[in-house]
Scaffold this motif. Structure first.
Motif: not given
Length: 376
Positions: A113-126
């Motif tokens: 799946e291709v995601l927006d960079p902002a979606d990184g916050r869904r996966f990492f605490p920071d």
């Protein structure tokens, strides 16, 4: 019954020994130390398993097959050799390596799946992704317990009938070919129908002219908070920055390290202490991508090595009748172990010729297969 001597009990040698023993070959596996010994590239605590390989679909298909092989091996061993945490790729360009990877995975029906960079916050605490174009999510990727997987595979090979011999092996020169279908083991000559040299970083010393160089690779694990563990957080790769890592596995800390090629290295006697510059480099990346982790103490370090061809394509070549050299796998070879063993077994059986890409021919530098790029 066909016989084979496999020299080297890293993941490629052990996987091949297991495959051949299970299919009726008489197998001798020769290792000068022990399977999973600290000098092996295969003895790193962890390795990533992912199917993204840029625009190359051959390796992507093989990695998907290998994933199934690792799951089955774990079931046989009664332990989890593979932690399927998923993996995020940090894409710096909209049309770069990750874009090509996504197209290949979709064509092969491998989930991504291709995601927006902002979606990184869904996966990492920071997480900071303001320098990224997009994220590529591979939900079926993850982390292999590499050293343990190597030991388990070698043990399964022995259970299947392979004989493990702890000794130093040397090639034997023949009358009509550079190397006879034989091995010198602690001064004695042993013959077999096939000989396979799967010695990783030791290959260039044994065979002149191979397109393989050996480099020192420092790996670093940091004492991160508990929420930075697998599978709670995914593995990650920043291909353009030669950076990769994953959350804590088995208490050795969060891995954050470089994939850029290090200095030349001698695997048997080279220093096994990481360079201070490697620590500062890793901290610099953490500061950029995961700011709250920048000052974490180092918990665990390990010196490994890469044995690489210039184009990062593997080497599978017959140097004389019945004598095969298998190597150049560093950076992206470990994860393929179970599936690659099946492929090599077919070559040794004469079912097909190896892909031309694996031949002993001039190689041009390429960064399309491994996760390497610019420095941090």
């Amino acid at each position: 019954m066909k016989s084979v001597i496999v020299v080297g009990s890293g993941i490629w040698g052990s996987s091949l020994a297991l495959r051949l023993a299970e299919t009726g070959w008489q197998v001798t596996l020769v290792e000068q130390h022990r399977p999973g010994h600290v000098r092996q590239a295969s003895a790193g605590e962890t390795r990533l398993l992912r199917c993204s390989h840029g625009d190359d679909d051959w390796y992507a298909r093989l990695a998907w097959q290998a994933r199934e092989g690792w799951l089955r091996l774990g079931e046989r061993a009664g332990e989890d050799l593979y932690v399927e945490s998923g993996m995020l790729w940090f894409a710096r360009k909209p049309d770069g390596w990750e874009h090509a990877s996504a197209q290949v995975l979709k064509n092969l029906d491998i989930e991504c799946e291709v995601l927006d960079p902002a979606d990184g916050r869904r996966f990492f605490p920071d997480f900071r992704g303001d320098d990224l174009s997009f994220l590529l999510w591979e939900p079926n990727a993850g982390v292999l317990r590499a050293r343990r997987a190597t030991q388990v595979t070698a043990a399964l090979a022995q259970a299947a009938g392979a004989r493990l011999v702890r000794a130093r092996a040397l090639p034997v020169a023949g009358d009509t070919a550079p190397y006879a279908s034989a091995v010198e083991i602690d001064g004695e000559i042993h013959h077999a129908d096939r000989v396979v040299w799967a010695c990783g970083a030791w290959l260039p010393e044994l065979f002149d002219g191979l397109p393989i160089t050996v480099t020192k690779q420092d790996t670093l694990h940091f004492a991160a908070p508990p929420q930075w563990s697998l599978p709670e957080t995914p593995a990650w790769v920043d291909h353009g920055a030669s950076a990769y890592g994953h959350g804590d596995v088995d208490g050795v800390g969060m891995k954050a390290t470089s994939d850029a090629e290090g200095p030349p290295y001698e695997p048997e006697h080279g220093p096994r202490v990481v360079d201070p510059g490697s620590v500062e480099q890793a901290r610099g990346y953490l500061r950029r991508r995961f700011p709250s982790l920048a000052e974490l103490p180092v918990l665990f370090t390990q010196v490994c090595q890469y044995a690489l061809t210039p184009d990062a394509e593997w080497l599978l070549t017959e140097v004389s009748p019945g004598v095969w050299v298998l190597g150049g796998d560093s950076g992206h070879g470990f994860k393929h172990g179970p599936a690659w063993a099946g492929y090599v077994a077919g070559v040794l059986d004469g079912a097909y010729e190896p892909e031309p890409r694996f031949g002993d021919h001039p190689r041009r530098p390429s960064r399309g297969l491994r996760t390497s790029g610019q420095t941090w």
